[in-house]
Write a protein that holds these residues in place. Sequence first.
Motif, PDB file in Angstrom:
ATOM      1  N   SER A   1       6.147 -26.737   6.453  1.00 55.46           N
ATOM      2  CA  SER A   1       4.931 -26.182   5.871  1.00 55.46           C
ATOM      3  C   SER A   1       4.826 -26.727   4.453  1.00 55.46           C
ATOM      4  CB  SER A   1       4.998 -24.650   5.836  1.00 55.46           C
ATOM      5  OG  SER A   1       5.179 -24.148   7.145  1.00 55.46           O
TER       6      SER A   1
ATOM      7  N   LEU B   1     -10.750 -16.498  -1.444  1.00 52.55           N
ATOM      8  CA  LEU B   1     -12.202 -16.341  -1.645  1.00 52.55           C
ATOM      9  C   LEU B   1     -12.757 -17.467  -2.521  1.00 52.55           C
ATOM     10  CD1 LEU B   1     -12.731 -12.489  -2.056  1.00 52.55           C
ATOM     11  CD2 LEU B   1     -12.859 -13.927  -0.016  1.00 52.55           C
TER      12      LEU B   1
ATOM     13  N   PRO C   1      -6.499 -13.662  -3.563  1.00 56.44           N
ATOM     14  CA  PRO C   1      -7.857 -13.837  -4.086  1.00 56.44           C
ATOM     15  C   PRO C   1      -8.272 -15.304  -4.077  1.00 56.44           C
ATOM     16  CG  PRO C   1      -6.532 -12.447  -5.546  1.00 56.44           C
ATOM     17  CD  PRO C   1      -5.603 -12.991  -4.526  1.00 56.44           C
TER      18      PRO C   1
ATOM     19  N   LYS D   1       3.479 -26.756   0.981  1.00 53.70           N
ATOM     20  CA  LYS D   1       2.744 -25.946  -0.007  1.00 53.70           C
ATOM     21  C   LYS D   1       2.495 -26.818  -1.227  1.00 53.70           C
ATOM     22  CE  LYS D   1       3.942 -22.274   2.567  1.00 53.70           C
ATOM     23  NZ  LYS D   1       4.889 -21.201   2.768  1.00 53.70           N
TER      24      LYS D   1
ATOM     25  N   LEU E   1      -8.176  -7.748   5.005  1.00 50.59           N
ATOM     26  CA  LEU E   1      -8.418  -6.770   3.950  1.00 50.59           C
ATOM     27  C   LEU E   1      -8.511  -5.365   4.516  1.00 50.59           C
ATOM     28  CD1 LEU E   1     -10.971  -8.854   1.889  1.00 50.59           C
ATOM     29  CD2 LEU E   1      -8.767  -8.017   1.059  1.00 50.59           C
ATOM     30  N   ASP E   2      -9.031  -5.255   5.744  1.00 46.00           N
ATOM     31  CA  ASP E   2      -9.224  -3.931   6.340  1.00 46.00           C
ATOM     32  C   ASP E   2      -7.910  -3.297   6.766  1.00 46.00           C
ATOM     33  OD1 ASP E   2     -11.907  -3.860   5.963  1.00 46.00           O
ATOM     34  OD2 ASP E   2     -12.411  -4.710   7.924  1.00 46.00           O
TER      35      ASP E   2
ATOM     36  N   PHE F   1      -3.251 -11.626   2.112  1.00 40.94           N
ATOM     37  CA  PHE F   1      -4.477 -11.964   1.385  1.00 40.94           C
ATOM     38  C   PHE F   1      -4.170 -12.440  -0.026  1.00 40.94           C
ATOM     39  CE2 PHE F   1      -7.897 -10.854  -1.542  1.00 40.94           C
ATOM     40  CZ  PHE F   1      -8.942 -11.525  -0.955  1.00 40.94           C
TER      41      PHE F   1
ATOM     42  N   ASP G   1      -0.525 -21.130  11.935  1.00 42.30           N
ATOM     43  CA  ASP G   1       0.808 -20.535  12.091  1.00 42.30           C
ATOM     44  C   ASP G   1       1.026 -19.958  13.484  1.00 42.30           C
ATOM     45  OD1 ASP G   1       1.910 -21.121   9.612  1.00 42.30           O
ATOM     46  OD2 ASP G   1       0.963 -19.384   8.669  1.00 42.30           O
TER      47      ASP G   1
ATOM     48  N   ASN H   1      -2.628  -6.769   4.610  1.00 40.59           N
ATOM     49  CA  ASN H   1      -3.038  -7.019   3.220  1.00 40.59           C
ATOM     50  C   ASN H   1      -2.250  -8.115   2.523  1.00 40.59           C
ATOM     51  OD1 ASN H   1      -4.063  -3.821   1.777  1.00 40.59           O
ATOM     52  ND2 ASN H   1      -5.017  -5.147   3.280  1.00 40.59           N
ATOM     53  N   TRP H   2      -0.924  -8.076   2.730  1.00 44.82           N
ATOM     54  CA  TRP H   2      -0.062  -8.973   1.960  1.00 44.82           C
ATOM     55  C   TRP H   2      -0.372 -10.445   2.208  1.00 44.82           C
ATOM     56  CZ3 TRP H   2       3.090 -12.420   4.516  1.00 44.82           C
ATOM     57  CH2 TRP H   2       3.323 -12.163   5.874  1.00 44.82           C
TER      58      TRP H   2
ATOM     59  N   ARG I   1     -13.066 -20.480  -0.409  1.00 40.35           N
ATOM     60  CA  ARG I   1     -14.167 -20.302   0.550  1.00 40.35           C
ATOM     61  C   ARG I   1     -15.501 -20.720  -0.056  1.00 40.35           C
ATOM     62  NH1 ARG I   1     -16.052 -17.710   5.059  1.00 40.35           N
ATOM     63  NH2 ARG I   1     -17.962 -16.491   4.822  1.00 40.35           N
TER      64      ARG I   1
ATOM     65  N   LEU J   1     -10.882 -12.947   7.289  1.00 38.67           N
ATOM     66  CA  LEU J   1     -10.517 -12.464   5.950  1.00 38.67           C
ATOM     67  C   LEU J   1     -10.751 -10.958   5.850  1.00 38.67           C
ATOM     68  CD1 LEU J   1     -11.904 -15.313   3.634  1.00 38.67           C
ATOM     69  CD2 LEU J   1      -9.497 -14.692   3.965  1.00 38.67           C
ATOM     70  N   LEU J   2     -11.864 -10.509   6.408  1.00 40.39           N
ATOM     71  CA  LEU J   2     -12.155  -9.072   6.377  1.00 40.39           C
ATOM     72  C   LEU J   2     -11.082  -8.283   7.128  1.00 40.39           C
ATOM     73  CD1 LEU J   2     -16.050  -8.954   6.790  1.00 40.39           C
ATOM     74  CD2 LEU J   2     -14.718  -8.054   4.861  1.00 40.39           C
TER      75      LEU J   2
ATOM     76  N   LYS K   1     -14.906 -15.520   7.713  1.00 39.82           N
ATOM     77  CA  LYS K   1     -15.292 -14.244   7.100  1.00 39.82           C
ATOM     78  C   LYS K   1     -14.686 -13.071   7.866  1.00 39.82           C
ATOM     79  CE  LYS K   1     -19.674 -11.773   6.505  1.00 39.82           C
ATOM     80  NZ  LYS K   1     -21.128 -12.059   6.285  1.00 39.82           N
TER      81      LYS K   1
END
Lengths: 292, 292
Positions: free
Chosen positions: B91, B213, B210, B93, B199-200, B208, B72, B205-206, B216, B195-196, B192
Amino acid sequence: MISISSEQFKITAPVKINQLPTVFPLEESSRKIVNHLKKTRKKLGGLQNTLYAHGKYAVLVCFQAMDTGGKDSLIREVFKDFNVRGVVNHSFKSPSAKELRHNYLWRHFVALPERGKYAVFNRTHYENVLITRVHPEYILAENIPGIESVNDINAAFWEKRFEQINQFEKTIADNGTIILKFFLNISKEEQKHRLLRRLDKPNKNWKFSPGDLKERKLWDTYMKCYEDIFNKTSKPHAPWYSIPADDKNTARMLVANILLEEMQKYTDIVEPELPDKLKAQIPDYIKQLEND
Amino acid sequence: MISISSEQFKITAPVKINQLPTVFPLEESSRKIVNHLKKTRKKLGGLQNTLYAHGKYAVLVCFQAMDTGGKDSLIREVFKDFNVRGVVNHSFKSPSAKELRHNYLWRHFVALPERGKYAVFNRTHYENVLITRVHPEYILAENIPGIESVNDINAAFWEKRFEQINQFEKTIADNGTIILKFFLNISKEEQKHRLLRRLDKPNKNWKFSPGDLKERKLWDTYMKCYEDIFNKTSKPHAPWYSIPADDKNTARMLVANILLEEMQKYTDIVEPELPDKLKAQIPDYIKQLEND
């Protein structure tokens, strides 16, 4: 700091077309105007990302102008800091055979922006009460029942069409599309200069079409139609802005400024939050990744 | 001056996916890399105007990457100096119910660029030999005659699909579409970190899900599928470029550089000339305007 308000350019009451200015006097230098454009479009680009993430509103930006009015280059400059992901340009030319087999609004409806995105209409559904009004014989190609000759195309026909366009815009506005309509207003004299420039420069020649001169002869008829458009279709949910466009940099800056001012009013457009349930799991996800 | 050749990144012979670098060591500072990107995309923007005026070729730019690969933001940065008029982003989907009622290539075909324009595929028709290959149960939703259970989805099924994709690309290439396919190659370690970071940072956040994972965990299967894609579908008329993408600025600069290098090869893309007959009339037109 250039300080202008979008209200200055919005058409909110009946207008006479020849009272709409084609020049907007600014004390600032051309460099300052361009700098203001650059800052403004950067902010617009940022807001566009939020609109995309929020994913509920769509934005329809309409541009109309006489030939050489500067639509193409204005679009290029105003939307420069947008992610191409979030904006789609539609240049409406003469309708294709397939498009003519649908009602005149169909191709515009199909091109509407999806939620989270901008669509730019470079020429718009208003051509259906403009070029076809100046040349009513074009309407016959639409094969509308009851319209067999140009004699059937009367005042009531155009009234109905304005009503349909107003209803079309009201429907999409009520469902989350923000509508902004810009008329790039150049003087007949400025058009002459721009056409001459095309003819004078061999590398600009290809942009010239003899049709431009034919349409120029119909200038006053076009202006009358535009006046009608503004007076019948400028609505609070879908306003027309008349932009003095004899100077290209000023016009670009004004459009960017109005777009930004209007978009900033939507304070409910924010980045979404992760649902609480998912949020609670973030520490787990982090642990999972860290051990990966 | 950063000097690189698109040949360094083009896949022209069978590859092993784990031999494709995710890092491209450059001696230049990050600032210099970004400056090179800026200069390159400006030139690309210029060429795009000529492509538009010429109106014969179309350009299809495909991007594939693992989640967080940076597609993006790369698209945003590489195409920044394009006129939005000349480039459309798609895009892809999960297919909609309507799209699933067509063959899998239909929605990609419909989205192809028209002559004079670029289309950017953000995720592409290759998802049909990638995500559906990792999750063959998704294929069942396509309602293909003879494919009643995952047991029907055998090696021959995928071979045929690769053949169809190759034929699809050959057909459009033969008819004037320039095709460039980019794989943004990030390491599992870099994913990794990214992604972290999502999350951090609460404001990221939005982005992310699940699902990220879960996918992955299937990293190696995806890599195997990508390897197959490159080895079966990198063709002279539709090459794959594997772009080291652990560093975002480097990846953006490399893609812009390759695009420019490849587009510059089309020396026949020039602005059109006015037909001689019209050219001869230019003095008349000028006189007509001057007396207006």
